[in-house]
Design an enzyme around this catalytic site. Structure first.
Site, short mmCIF file in Angstrom:
data_model
loop_
_atom_site.label_atom_id
_atom_site.label_comp_id
_atom_site.label_asym_id
_atom_site.label_seq_id
_atom_site.Cartn_x
_atom_site.Cartn_y
_atom_site.Cartn_z
N THR A 24 3.60 2.79 7.30
CA THR A 24 4.50 2.67 8.44
C THR A 24 3.96 1.62 9.40
O THR A 24 2.79 1.68 9.77
CB THR A 24 4.59 4.04 9.14
OG1 THR A 24 5.25 4.93 8.24
CG2 THR A 24 5.35 3.96 10.45
N HIS A 172 8.72 10.76 -1.07
CA HIS A 172 7.57 11.08 -0.20
C HIS A 172 7.50 12.60 -0.03
O HIS A 172 8.27 13.18 0.72
CB HIS A 172 7.77 10.39 1.15
CG HIS A 172 6.57 10.39 2.04
ND1 HIS A 172 5.40 11.08 1.76
CD2 HIS A 172 6.34 9.76 3.22
CE1 HIS A 172 4.53 10.87 2.75
NE2 HIS A 172 5.08 10.09 3.65
N ASN A 175 1.73 14.41 3.10
CA ASN A 175 1.39 14.20 4.51
C ASN A 175 2.14 15.06 5.52
O ASN A 175 2.33 14.67 6.67
CB ASN A 175 1.53 12.72 4.89
CG ASN A 175 0.52 11.86 4.15
OD1 ASN A 175 -0.44 12.38 3.58
ND2 ASN A 175 0.72 10.56 4.14
N TYR A 177 5.30 16.03 5.75
CA TYR A 177 6.71 15.80 6.06
C TYR A 177 7.59 16.79 5.30
O TYR A 177 7.08 17.68 4.62
CB TYR A 177 7.06 14.33 5.81
CG TYR A 177 6.24 13.44 6.71
CD1 TYR A 177 6.43 13.49 8.11
CD2 TYR A 177 5.23 12.61 6.23
CE1 TYR A 177 5.65 12.72 8.96
CE2 TYR A 177 4.44 11.85 7.08
CZ TYR A 177 4.66 11.90 8.44
OH TYR A 177 3.88 11.16 9.29
N ASN A 232 -0.69 16.51 9.90
CA ASN A 232 0.54 17.11 10.43
C ASN A 232 0.52 18.64 10.33
O ASN A 232 1.55 19.28 10.09
CB ASN A 232 1.79 16.54 9.74
CG ASN A 232 2.14 15.16 10.28
OD1 ASN A 232 1.92 14.87 11.45
ND2 ASN A 232 2.68 14.31 9.43
C1 LIG Z 1 -0.96 2.30 9.46
C2 LIG Z 1 -0.74 3.35 8.40
C3 LIG Z 1 0.52 3.80 8.13
C4 LIG Z 1 0.74 4.73 7.11
N1 LIG Z 1 2.02 5.10 6.79
C5 LIG Z 1 2.26 5.83 5.68
C6 LIG Z 1 3.58 6.02 5.20
O1 LIG Z 1 4.56 5.49 5.75
N2 LIG Z 1 3.75 6.79 4.09
C7 LIG Z 1 2.70 7.38 3.43
O2 LIG Z 1 2.91 8.07 2.44
N3 LIG Z 1 1.43 7.18 3.86
C8 LIG Z 1 1.19 6.41 4.94
N4 LIG Z 1 -0.11 6.14 5.32
C9 LIG Z 1 -1.22 6.62 4.48
C10 LIG Z 1 -1.63 5.53 3.48
O3 LIG Z 1 -0.61 5.31 2.51
C11 LIG Z 1 -2.92 5.91 2.75
O4 LIG Z 1 -2.73 7.17 2.13
C12 LIG Z 1 -4.13 5.98 3.68
O5 LIG Z 1 -4.20 4.83 4.50
C13 LIG Z 1 -5.43 6.11 2.90
O6 LIG Z 1 -5.61 4.98 2.04
P1 LIG Z 1 -6.62 3.79 2.40
O7 LIG Z 1 -7.96 4.44 2.67
O8 LIG Z 1 -6.65 2.90 1.21
O9 LIG Z 1 -6.10 3.11 3.63
C14 LIG Z 1 -0.35 5.25 6.37
C15 LIG Z 1 -1.64 4.82 6.68
C16 LIG Z 1 -1.85 3.87 7.66
C17 LIG Z 1 -3.24 3.39 7.94
#
Ligand SMILES: Cc1cc2nc3c(=O)[nH]c(=O)nc-3n(C[C@H](O)[C@H](O)[C@H](O)COP(=O)(O)O)c2cc1C
Length: 355
Positions: A24, A172, A175, A177, A232
């Site tokens: 997001t 999705h 997390n 939702y 959440n």
């Molecule tokens: C800025 C940001 C926005 C995120 N938005 C979403 C999202 O829209 N949908 C989702 O399933 N996870 C979302 N996440 C979780 C990421 O998809 C991911 O699971 C999380 O960052 C861990 O992975 P990483 O360590 O490689 O960053 C978001 C994470 C970040 C940092």
């Protein structure tokens, strides 16, 4: 095999196993419609084997954050066409993440209506709104009729995503939702066929999967789960048992993939309430994507050891548009700036330098 080995997902052969995790970014400033800036951002990251888009609302009821895109109006479909075209022009592949936040919203987003959920249980904590932080409200429990309507909304939005040029969709169910709220016994206290045991609690998810795969094809449909997640305000009495059931049943759909959040923000937890990646790997027979605080080394290792088929990178891809090239050349990585994760312009969005 490593992160650079091609991989088949559905009918697509992808150039590498370095996927971009859904994130997001709150840049859909006008009517939740995707725009040119977003097209630039995603096209910059088209060297990923697969991009999974930021979470995208299936309806106005599904909104919980400002300036997040939707896929339920004609204007939004048109907006997304710019994004998919830009990614395809650079030989990328992109799936859209279908999203309904359920209780993680506020009447400030919903024209004064209460957020909806499996049961009327208020999340602890506060929600960000354009009028500042507000306490979460006690949501309203959905009726069975409404659940069936939302299944139809998912189906229509999956169809919209294909019309907008996406290569597939990711449902999705992670997390905290709406779909995750149904899966967990901490948030689902229903006594009808959508609550009670895990067979019932997962009925909504499987209704959505059945309907979406019938509409656009299982080979274009992925699912995201966060079995160990507590984000959440999620709680669950026995995630190992519950997610074993869900993953076993997912085998019957021949999906494009299952996408698991294995750990959040570097916090790799172990213990009774954690569903280890190896457990999922044992149960689920299809393509498995893992995610959560991976770097190149851990990513290569998880594929080499056959614990997953691909790795989704979140923050690293956000800050490094050319992440596969940087991995390949063992180059230094840009640092992400969390202060611009959810702001509304190009700063911290499309201005991360490439090598
Ligand atoms: C800025 C940001 C926005 C995120 N938005 C979403 C999202 O829209 N949908 C989702 O399933 N996870 C979302 N996440 C979780 C990421 O998809 C991911 O699971 C999380 O960052 C861990 O992975 P990483 O360590 O490689 O960053 C978001 C994470 C970040 C940092």
């Amino acid at each position: 095999m490593d992160l650079f080995s091609p991989i088949k997902i559905g009918n697509y052969t992808l150039k590498n196993r370095i996927f971009m995790a859904p994130m997001t970014r709150c840049r859909s400033v006008q009517d939740n419609v995707p725009n040119d800036l977003m097209a630039t951002y995603y096209a910059q990251r088209a060297s990923a084997g697969l991009i999974i888009s930021e979470a995208t609302q299936i309806s106005t009821q599904g909104i919980g954050y400002p300036c997040t895109p939707g896929i339920h109006t004609a204007q939004q479909v048109e907006g997304w066409k710019k994004v998919t075209q830009a990614v395809h022009d650079k030989d990328g592949k992109i799936f859209l993440q279908l999203w309904h936040v359920g209780r993680i919203s506020h009447s400030a987003y919903l024209d004064g209506e209460l957020p909806v959920a499996p049961s009327a249980i208020k999340p602890t904590g506060e929600v960000y709104t354009l009028e500042g932080m507000k306490e979460y409200e006690t949501p309203r429990a959905l009726t069975i009729e409404e659940i069936k309507k939302i299944v139809k909304t998912y189906t229509q939005c999956a169809r919209n995503a294909i019309e907008a040029g996406f290569d597939g969709v990711e449902i999705h169910s992670a997390n905290g939702y709406l779909l995750d709220q149904f899966l967990r016994d901490g948030t689902n206290l229903r006594e009808d066929e959508y609550g009670g045991n895990i067979e019932n609690r997962s009925r909504f998810l499987f209704d959505v999967i059945k309907a979406v795969t019938a509409e656009i094809g299982a080979e274009k449909t992925g699912v995201r789960l966060s079995p160990s997640g507590t984000f959440n305000d999620m709680t669950d009495s026995d995630p190992q048992k519950h997610f074993t059931y869900v993953c076993e049943k997912l085998n019957t759909f021949d999906l494009a993939y299952l996408h698991i959040i294995d750990a959040l923000e570097g916090d790799i937890k172990h213990g009774a309430n954690v569903v280890e990646l190896s457990m999922i790997r044992d149960v689920y027979k299809g393509v498995l994507i893992t995610n959560g605080a991976y770097d190149k080394e851990r990513g290569d290792a998880v594929i080499e050891n056959d614990q997953a088929d691909a790795v989704a990178f979140g923050v690293l891809f956000l800050a490094n548009p050319d992440l596969p090239e940087r991995f390949q050349t063992n180059s230094e990585l840009n640092e992400a700036d969390p202060g611009t994760f959810y702001t509304q312009d190009e700063k911290g969005y499309t201005d991360y330098p490439v090598l």
